[in-house]
Design an enzyme around this catalytic site. Structure first.
Site, mmCIF file in Angstrom:
data_model
loop_
_atom_site.group_PDB
_atom_site.id
_atom_site.type_symbol
_atom_site.label_atom_id
_atom_site.label_comp_id
_atom_site.label_asym_id
_atom_site.label_seq_id
_atom_site.Cartn_x
_atom_site.Cartn_y
_atom_site.Cartn_z
ATOM 1 N N GLU A 124 13.686 88.233 106.473
ATOM 2 C CA GLU A 124 12.534 87.387 106.164
ATOM 3 C C GLU A 124 11.755 87.069 107.444
ATOM 4 O OE1 GLU A 124 14.549 84.103 104.365
ATOM 5 O OE2 GLU A 124 15.439 85.384 102.833
ATOM 6 N N GLU A 179 18.448 86.643 99.806
ATOM 7 C CA GLU A 179 19.553 87.030 100.687
ATOM 8 C C GLU A 179 20.504 88.016 100.022
ATOM 9 O OE1 GLU A 179 18.446 83.955 100.317
ATOM 10 O OE2 GLU A 179 17.622 83.561 102.308
ATOM 11 N N GLN A 211 18.068 84.124 107.831
ATOM 12 C CA GLN A 211 17.395 83.150 108.712
ATOM 13 C C GLN A 211 18.316 82.040 109.217
ATOM 14 O OE1 GLN A 211 13.807 81.464 107.103
ATOM 15 N NE2 GLN A 211 12.555 83.137 107.927
ATOM 16 N N PHE A 212 19.171 81.536 108.366
ATOM 17 C CA PHE A 212 20.189 80.551 108.749
ATOM 18 C C PHE A 212 21.486 80.927 108.030
ATOM 19 C CE2 PHE A 212 16.220 78.357 109.391
ATOM 20 C CZ PHE A 212 16.415 77.613 110.549
ATOM 21 N N ALA A 213 22.613 80.733 108.715
ATOM 22 C CA ALA A 213 23.900 81.079 108.097
ATOM 23 C C ALA A 213 24.126 80.316 106.796
ATOM 24 C CB ALA A 213 25.041 80.802 109.075
ATOM 25 N N ASP A 214 23.496 79.158 106.666
ATOM 26 C CA ASP A 214 23.605 78.373 105.436
ATOM 27 C C ASP A 214 23.083 79.138 104.223
ATOM 28 O OD1 ASP A 214 22.678 76.938 107.925
ATOM 29 O OD2 ASP A 214 23.634 75.269 106.869
ATOM 30 N N TYR A 215 22.243 80.156 104.457
ATOM 31 C CA TYR A 215 21.639 80.905 103.349
ATOM 32 C C TYR A 215 22.398 82.192 103.038
ATOM 33 C CZ TYR A 215 17.608 77.991 104.642
ATOM 34 O OH TYR A 215 16.790 76.950 104.955
ATOM 35 N N ILE A 216 23.496 82.423 103.716
ATOM 36 C CA ILE A 216 24.198 83.690 103.530
ATOM 37 C C ILE A 216 25.005 83.698 102.233
ATOM 38 C CG2 ILE A 216 26.438 83.240 104.651
ATOM 39 C CD1 ILE A 216 26.008 85.890 106.188
ATOM 40 N N PRO A 273 24.338 83.286 98.981
ATOM 41 C CA PRO A 273 23.912 84.135 97.854
ATOM 42 C C PRO A 273 24.220 85.615 98.073
ATOM 43 C CG PRO A 273 22.204 82.556 98.407
ATOM 44 C CD PRO A 273 23.218 82.488 99.507
ATOM 45 N N HIS A 333 21.054 73.439 107.317
ATOM 46 C CA HIS A 333 20.650 74.302 108.427
ATOM 47 C C HIS A 333 21.600 74.170 109.610
ATOM 48 C CE1 HIS A 333 16.954 73.958 106.083
ATOM 49 N NE2 HIS A 333 16.541 75.073 106.650
#
Length: 334
Positions: free
Chosen positions: A26, A57, A79-84, A86, A126
Site C-alpha cells: 500500500e 493485506e 504498513q504496520f504489523a498490526d495489520y498483518i 488478515p 499501531h
C-alpha cells in the site's frame, strides 16, 4: 544511513541484481511508503517492479505467494504489523506449507516487511509486537534488525532466501537508537557506528546473533529497540553484563545463547511484546533446558504487560529503565 535508508538501499540493490525481485504494498510506489522506506524505487525501477496494491493485506500476501511459486521474489510491505493478521491464513496455510505440500516442487521465496513495536504513541492498533505469532509458524523465518548496518545485510539475505521470511522493522529506531528515556532528545543514527552502511551489496546470514557488549556477570537477551534500551541502562548502572542481539528469532542462534549463559550463570530476557506466550517464554525454556546446571539464579523476564498497548500510558507499558534496572539488581542478588 539511518535504518530507513539502509532498508531502501537493500531493496534497491536486489531490484538491480535480480530481475525476479518485485516490491509491492500500500502506497509503496509513487508515494514511497508510509515511512518512506521505498522512496524513489518505482521511479528508478519502473511500475512493474515497484507497485501499489489495494488495501487488502490478505490479498497482498496471497498474491505474493503465487508470485513466489512462479519464480519471482516478492517483497510485500504491510504498513504496520498490526495489520498483518488478515493475511495470516495466506502466511500460515499457503506460504509456510508450499515447500512441504509440494514435496519441494514449489518454494515461496517472499519477504514480508512490516514496521512493528511502539514508542511513537501509535496506540493499540499501531504498536503491537507479533513476533511470537510468527515464530510459531513452522516454515517461516523471523528477522528483527536493531541498527542500519544489520537491517541492510539481513534484508538482502532474507530476499535471497528460498523460504518465506517475516522481516519486522522496529519503527521506534528508524531514525535513531532509543535509550528508553522518552524525555531525552533523540540521538540520530549519524552519531552511531552502525550507521556506517556500505553502499554496495553485502549480506548477513540469518540465524547469527551479535554480541553487542561482552561481560561476565549476566547475559541479557534482546532484539530490536530493546537492544539499545538494555545497553543504556547497563552502561549507566555499571554492570558487567553481556548483551546478545538475537537479530534472527527463527532460526535462533541457540549456540551463542548457550555459550554466553554457561559463562555468566545468569540470564535476563527483555522484549516489548506482551508477557504471556511471548518469545521470552521460549527463550527461558531453552535456557532452562540447556543451561540448568550452570544457572546461579532463576531466569528473569522484563516485558510488556498483558494488555492492549495503551496510548496514554505508553511509557508505563514500555519495558523502560526502572524495570530493567530492578530486574538486573534482583538477578545479581539471587
Amino acid at each position: 544511513m539511518n535504518m530507513i535508508e539502509a532498508i531502501n538501499s537493500a531493496m534497491d540493490i536486489m531490484l538491480e541484481r535480480d530481475p525476479a525481485t518485485v516490491v509491492m504494498g500500500e502506497d509503496v510506489g509513487y508515494f514511497g511508503g508510509v515511512f518512506r522506506a521505498t522512496a524513489g524505487l518505482q521511479k528508478k525501477h519502473g511500475k512493474t517492479r515497484v507497485f501499489d496494491t489495494p488495501i487488502n493485506e490478505c490479498g497482498i500476501i496471497g498474491v505474493a505467494v503465487g508470485m513466489g511459486a512462479y519464480g519471482l521474489r516478492p517483497v510485500p510491505e504491510i504498513q504496520f504489523a498490526d495489520y498483518i493478521y488478515p493475511g495470516l491464513d495466506q502466511l500460515v496455510s499457503e506460504a509456510a506449507r508450499l515447500r512441504y505440500r509440494s514435496a519441494n516442487d514449489f518454494i515461496c521465496p517472499m519477504t514480508v516487511r512490516t514496521p512493528f513495536g511502539g514508542g511513537i504513541f501509535g496506540g493499540q492498533t499501531h504498536s503491537q509486537s507479533p513476533e511470537s505469532i510468527m515464530t510459531h509458524i513452522c516454515g517461516v523465518k523471523t528477522v528483527i534488525p536493531s541498527n542500519p548496518y544489520d537491517a541492510k545485510g539481513l534484508l538482502i539475505a532474507a530476499i535471497e532466501d528460498n523460504d518465506p521470511v517475516v522481516f519486522l522493522e522496529p519503527k521506534r529506531i528508524y531514525n535513531g537508537p532509543f535509550s528508553g528515556y522518552y524525555d531525552r532528545p533523540v540521538e540520530p543514527w549519524s552519531k552511531h557506528d552502525a550507521s556506517a552502511v556500505p553502499e554496495g551489496y553485502y549480506r548477513i546470514d540469518l540465524g547469527k546473533a551479535a554480541t553487542v557488549r561482552a561481560g561476565e556477570a549476566v547475559t541479557v537477551l534482546a532484539y530490536g529497540t530493546m537492544v539499545h534500551v538494555a545497553k543504556t541502562i547497563i552502561d549507566e548502572i555499571g554492570i558487567d553484563a553481556e548483551i546478545l542481539d538475537l537479530r534472527t528469532l527463527l532460526p535462533l542462534d541457540i549456540e551463542a545463547i548457550e555459550t554466553s549463559v554457561k559463562k555468566t550463570g545468569r540470564c535476563l530476557i527483555i522484549h516489548e511484546a506482551t508477557r504471556t506466550s511471548g518469545f521470552g517464554a521460549e527463550l527461558a525454556a531453552l535456557v532452562q533446558e540447556r543451561c540448568f546446571y550452570h544457572l546461579e539464579a532463576p531466569v528473569e523476564r522484563v516485558t510488556g504487560f498483558d494488555t492492549p498497548y495503551p496510548h496514554s500510558l505508553e511509557w508505563a507499558y514500555f519495558p523502560g529503565p526502572v524495570r530493567i534496572a530492578t530486574a538486573l539488581t534482583k538477578i545479581l542478588k539471587d
